[in-house]
Motif scaffolding. Structure first.
Motif, PDB file in Angstrom:
ATOM      1  N   ASP A  28      12.097  22.889  52.571  1.00 53.26           N
ATOM      2  CA  ASP A  28      12.111  24.305  52.179  1.00 53.26           C
ATOM      3  C   ASP A  28      13.290  25.038  52.808  1.00 53.26           C
ATOM      4  OD1 ASP A  28       9.795  23.859  50.755  1.00 53.26           O
ATOM      5  OD2 ASP A  28       8.472  24.620  52.325  1.00 53.26           O
ATOM      6  N   VAL A  29      13.545  24.771  54.079  1.00 49.48           N
ATOM      7  CA  VAL A  29      14.643  25.443  54.779  1.00 49.48           C
ATOM      8  C   VAL A  29      15.982  25.033  54.163  1.00 49.48           C
ATOM      9  CG1 VAL A  29      15.856  25.637  56.978  1.00 49.48           C
ATOM     10  CG2 VAL A  29      13.356  25.738  56.920  1.00 49.48           C
ATOM     11  N   GLN A  30      16.137  23.759  53.829  1.00 47.58           N
ATOM     12  CA  GLN A  30      17.380  23.314  53.211  1.00 47.58           C
ATOM     13  C   GLN A  30      17.602  23.961  51.842  1.00 47.58           C
ATOM     14  OE1 GLN A  30      20.195  20.533  53.862  1.00 47.58           O
ATOM     15  NE2 GLN A  30      19.837  22.215  55.268  1.00 47.58           N
ATOM     16  N   LEU A  31      16.541  24.141  51.082  1.00 50.46           N
ATOM     17  CA  LEU A  31      16.670  24.796  49.781  1.00 50.46           C
ATOM     18  C   LEU A  31      17.100  26.249  49.956  1.00 50.46           C
ATOM     19  CD1 LEU A  31      16.397  24.490  46.737  1.00 50.46           C
ATOM     20  CD2 LEU A  31      13.970  25.134  46.939  1.00 50.46           C
ATOM     21  N   GLU A  32      16.576  26.918  50.976  1.00 45.78           N
ATOM     22  CA  GLU A  32      17.002  28.286  51.282  1.00 45.78           C
ATOM     23  C   GLU A  32      18.489  28.329  51.629  1.00 45.78           C
ATOM     24  OE1 GLU A  32      14.495  29.503  54.457  1.00 45.78           O
ATOM     25  OE2 GLU A  32      12.661  29.580  53.244  1.00 45.78           O
ATOM     26  N   GLN A  33      18.938  27.360  52.419  1.00 41.38           N
ATOM     27  CA  GLN A  33      20.348  27.301  52.795  1.00 41.38           C
ATOM     28  C   GLN A  33      21.216  27.083  51.554  1.00 41.38           C
ATOM     29  OE1 GLN A  33      21.488  27.502  56.373  1.00 41.38           O
ATOM     30  NE2 GLN A  33      19.495  28.459  56.159  1.00 41.38           N
ATOM     31  N   PHE A  34      20.789  26.202  50.677  1.00 40.72           N
ATOM     32  CA  PHE A  34      21.534  25.928  49.453  1.00 40.72           C
ATOM     33  C   PHE A  34      21.702  27.203  48.615  1.00 40.72           C
ATOM     34  CE2 PHE A  34      21.097  25.026  44.872  1.00 40.72           C
ATOM     35  CZ  PHE A  34      22.314  24.378  44.650  1.00 40.72           C
ATOM     36  N   ASP A 299      19.245  24.911  59.765  1.00 34.91           N
ATOM     37  CA  ASP A 299      19.403  26.317  59.388  1.00 34.91           C
ATOM     38  C   ASP A 299      20.714  26.912  59.898  1.00 34.91           C
ATOM     39  OD1 ASP A 299      18.805  26.415  62.085  1.00 34.91           O
ATOM     40  OD2 ASP A 299      17.259  27.973  61.909  1.00 34.91           O
ATOM     41  N   TYR A 300      21.763  26.114  59.895  1.00 30.80           N
ATOM     42  CA  TYR A 300      23.073  26.561  60.390  1.00 30.80           C
ATOM     43  C   TYR A 300      24.041  26.947  59.271  1.00 30.80           C
ATOM     44  CZ  TYR A 300      22.168  24.771  65.157  1.00 30.80           C
ATOM     45  OH  TYR A 300      21.677  24.541  66.416  1.00 30.80           O
ATOM     46  N   GLY A 301      23.550  27.114  58.041  1.00 29.02           N
ATOM     47  CA  GLY A 301      24.454  27.390  56.938  1.00 29.02           C
ATOM     48  C   GLY A 301      25.098  26.128  56.393  1.00 29.02           C
ATOM     49  N   ILE A 302      24.366  25.018  56.455  1.00 32.39           N
ATOM     50  CA  ILE A 302      24.844  23.739  55.931  1.00 32.39           C
ATOM     51  C   ILE A 302      23.764  23.143  55.035  1.00 32.39           C
ATOM     52  CG2 ILE A 302      25.541  21.377  56.495  1.00 32.39           C
ATOM     53  CD1 ILE A 302      26.606  22.416  59.151  1.00 32.39           C
ATOM     54  N   PHE A 303      24.185  22.695  53.845  1.00 36.19           N
ATOM     55  CA  PHE A 303      23.293  21.956  52.952  1.00 36.19           C
ATOM     56  C   PHE A 303      23.736  20.496  52.954  1.00 36.19           C
ATOM     57  CE2 PHE A 303      22.371  20.208  48.693  1.00 36.19           C
ATOM     58  CZ  PHE A 303      20.982  20.254  48.759  1.00 36.19           C
ATOM     59  N   HIS A 323      14.604  15.052  51.349  1.00 32.60           N
ATOM     60  CA  HIS A 323      13.284  14.440  51.171  1.00 32.60           C
ATOM     61  C   HIS A 323      13.338  13.075  50.491  1.00 32.60           C
ATOM     62  CE1 HIS A 323      14.012  16.372  47.272  1.00 32.60           C
ATOM     63  NE2 HIS A 323      13.136  15.511  46.755  1.00 32.60           N
ATOM     64  N   GLU A 324      14.486  12.735  49.891  1.00 30.37           N
ATOM     65  CA  GLU A 324      14.610  11.460  49.181  1.00 30.37           C
ATOM     66  C   GLU A 324      15.083  10.319  50.077  1.00 30.37           C
ATOM     67  OE1 GLU A 324      15.951  12.635  44.740  1.00 30.37           O
ATOM     68  OE2 GLU A 324      17.364  13.242  46.299  1.00 30.37           O
ATOM     69  N   THR A 325      15.466  10.629  51.290  1.00 28.27           N
ATOM     70  CA  THR A 325      16.018   9.612  52.180  1.00 28.27           C
ATOM     71  C   THR A 325      14.929   8.705  52.741  1.00 28.27           C
ATOM     72  OG1 THR A 325      15.870  11.128  54.067  1.00 28.27           O
ATOM     73  CG2 THR A 325      17.961  11.065  52.852  1.00 28.27           C
ATOM     74  N   GLN A 326      15.361   7.575  53.280  1.00 30.17           N
ATOM     75  CA  GLN A 326      14.465   6.640  53.936  1.00 30.17           C
ATOM     76  C   GLN A 326      14.938   6.404  55.363  1.00 30.17           C
ATOM     77  OE1 GLN A 326      14.475   3.097  51.528  1.00 30.17           O
ATOM     78  NE2 GLN A 326      13.238   3.996  49.905  1.00 30.17           N
ATOM     79  N   THR A 327      14.030   6.031  56.218  1.00 29.59           N
ATOM     80  CA  THR A 327      14.424   5.684  57.583  1.00 29.59           C
ATOM     81  C   THR A 327      15.078   4.308  57.609  1.00 29.59           C
ATOM     82  OG1 THR A 327      12.225   4.784  58.017  1.00 29.59           O
ATOM     83  CG2 THR A 327      12.608   7.095  58.631  1.00 29.59           C
ATOM     84  N   ASN A 328      15.845   4.086  58.675  1.00 21.08           N
ATOM     85  CA  ASN A 328      16.482   2.781  58.924  1.00 21.08           C
ATOM     86  C   ASN A 328      17.418   2.353  57.796  1.00 21.08           C
ATOM     87  OD1 ASN A 328      15.030   2.486  61.398  1.00 21.08           O
ATOM     88  ND2 ASN A 328      13.243   1.855  60.208  1.00 21.08           N
ATOM     89  N   THR A 329      18.037   3.325  57.143  1.00 19.91           N
ATOM     90  CA  THR A 329      19.020   3.069  56.088  1.00 19.91           C
ATOM     91  C   THR A 329      20.260   3.909  56.371  1.00 19.91           C
ATOM     92  OG1 THR A 329      17.264   2.675  54.460  1.00 19.91           O
ATOM     93  CG2 THR A 329      19.460   3.164  53.607  1.00 19.91           C
ATOM     94  N   ASP A 330      21.431   3.308  56.248  1.00 14.15           N
ATOM     95  CA  ASP A 330      22.668   4.040  56.524  1.00 14.15           C
ATOM     96  C   ASP A 330      23.097   4.855  55.300  1.00 14.15           C
ATOM     97  OD1 ASP A 330      22.910   3.114  59.119  1.00 14.15           O
ATOM     98  OD2 ASP A 330      24.063   1.354  58.534  1.00 14.15           O
TER      99      ASP A 330
END
Length: 503
Positions: A28-34, A299-303, A323-330
């Motif tokens: 939600d916070v990232q969508l606000e930043q976007f 929340d630093y003004g970065i998407f 939200h689409e990312t996975q752990t342990n993946t570069d």
């Protein structure tokens, strides 16, 4: 608890709650930043080119705006440096961070807007202290000064109103006057361009200060701290600064330097916090000293977008939202920011270790790796393998770099490691064997290429003379500041240059 701690705790309470909020509501916070970024920049030249005013979703943004690297962005940056306004971000850009993420002669100049300076870089610095005090409420850090080691600044040749320098110098130059009561050295010394003179003056002026914290790049700070010990005649830093309790570090992996700092600062009460602060933005902070993972600051003004490494080189790459990312993946990190960077590929690769909250480690660089034979060795692999080799042989590494030995008609390919040791291994052969074995255990591609020496032979070790890497940087006029040794390369450009100087 000291009175100043109570005051700072009261001031910081609101921010602690905000950090908890985005830690629990990252998407939600990232969508606000976007939405904020798109709206803010819709009337810039870049915003009009891609019709930001009509963009209502992240999906449309990804479809419409291509991924940019610095070469693609450079024409607009040149115009900005010449004084044009409203190109990438509203208003005029006066500051440009000269990127020192590479030691090549080609430099990048990253635009730093007022919003990027205040809402991102400075907020990151404030949040380090917020997080630290929240971890250690009885800290005495506010009773003394923070010793910072930064770069220099120069006037841009293109425009009298446009200034460039290392990011650290830009931050120091723009700090409010009252911060001088809490930091050392004074601004004129901190911004000196000549490294050896700066080293001398910082040493002279800080020995008698009450230094409670350090902030900077571990490799260069090590040079400064050893010089301070040499001049003072003391055995360790606590004999000079008995209240020293925190080192805020970033820029390079701390693992190879950890033992050296423990030797210089022999205290169980000394704390270390890593930050991920690049010229392009302040991205993450270590929020748990027991874990190397860094809390992604949302929340630093970065998407943020995250590109699977398989998409590198694709002219229309697929990218993932948080939200689409996975752990342990570069993933290759892509940002859109309040500095006017849009879908910008910064060159770092990260790996999520947690998604609740979102925590990452920096796993390498998109261009700093060895993949001459399909082995795909990244910096994270190298650091873990070197750590294992040091533990097995009692070695301590000062600096290192590595690259391929290309196969010919008579020899198989391999890797050559050029290492300057603080303490040499008990057995160089055992060091190489442990390095090789560990790389195979953590990197299946490397393991496959090493199988029965069919493609890759065992790596080789070349021991660098004392001071080699410093001499190399000095010869390239790269001493001090935020300049870094290239750890891995897919060619022999750095290796051959260094080995020639090592003779």
């Amino acid at each position: 608890m000291p009175v100043i701690n109570e005051i700072m705790s009261f001031i910081n309470t609101g921010r602690v709650n905000e950090i908890k909020h985005f830690s629990q509501n990252g998407e939600d916070v990232q969508l606000e930043q976007f939405k904020m970024l798109i709206k803010k920049a819709q009337n810039t030249e870049f915003g009009k080119t891609y019709d930001f005013a009509s963009i209502k979703s992240v999906e449309t943004f990804k479809e419409r705006v291509p991924v940019y690297d610095y070469e693609a962005l450079m024409p607009l940056v040149i115009r900005l440096r010449q004084g044009e306004k409203n190109l990438l971000w509203p208003g005029e850009i006066n500051w440009f961070a000269k990127s020192s993420g590479t030691t090549s002669t080609k430099s990048k100049f990253i635009p730093i807007s007022k919003e990027a300076l205040n809402d991102c870089h400075f907020q990151g610095g404030r949040d380090v202290l917020v997080i630290y005090q929240n971890l250690y409420p009885d800290t005495k850090i506010f009773s003394g000064k923070t010793l910072t080691l930064g770069g220099s600044q120069q006037i841009n040749n293109f425009s009298n109103s446009s200034v460039y320098g290392d990011l650290s110098a830009i931050l120091i130059n723009n700090l409010p006057f009252w911060t001088n009561f809490f930091r050392t050295p004074e601004r004129d010394i901190a911004l000196l361009d000549e490294w050896e003179e700066k080293l001398r003056l910082i040493t002279e002026t800080t020995i008698n200060e009450n230094v409670t914290a350090l902030a900077g790049v571990p490799s260069w700070f090590l040079v400064l701290l050893r010089n301070i010990l040499k001049v003072s005649g003391k055995n360790n830093l606590l004999e000079i600064w008995p209240n020293l309790e925190l080192f805020i570090h970033g820029g390079i992996n701390f693992t190879p330097y950890r033992q050296q700092y423990k030797d210089l600062i022999p205290s169980t009460e000394m704390h270390y916090l890593e930050t991920y602060n690049a010229s392009e933005g302040f991205f993450a902070i270590q929020s748990d000293p027991a874990s190397p993972s860094l809390l992604l600051m949302l929340d630093y003004g970065i998407f943020y977008e995250f590109m699977p490494l398989s998409e590198l080189g694709n002219p229309h790459p697929r990218t993932l939202s948080l939200h689409e990312t996975q752990t342990n993946t570069d993933y290759a990190l892509i940002i859109s920011s309040n500095g006017g960077l849009w879908r910008y590929l910064i060159g770092d690769t990260i790996r999520f270790t947690s998604k609740n909250p979102y925590k990452i480690i920096i796993s390498g660089r998109t261009k700093h790796f060895i993949n001459a034979f399909g082995e795909e060795v990244v910096i994270d692999n190298a650091e873990k393998a070197l750590q294992a080799a040091c533990q097995a042989t009692g070695a301590v590494i000062h600096e290192y770099t590595a690259g391929p030995i290309f196969m010919d008609s008579e020899t198989k390919g391999s890797h050559q490691w050029l290492i300057e040791f603080e303490k040499q291994p008990e057995s160089t052969q055992k060091f190489i064997e442990e390095l090789d074995t560990t790389l195979q255990s953590i990197n299946s591609d490397y393991e496959a290429k090493r199988y029965k020496n069919i493609t890759l032979a065992q790596p080789t070790l070349t021991i660098a003379r004392e001071g080699l890497f410093i001499d190399w940087l000095k010869a390239k006029n790269k001493l001090g500041g935020q300049n870094k040794i290239p750890r891995l390369a897919n060619n022999r450009e750095y290796l051959d240059d260094l080995i020639k100087l090592n003779q």
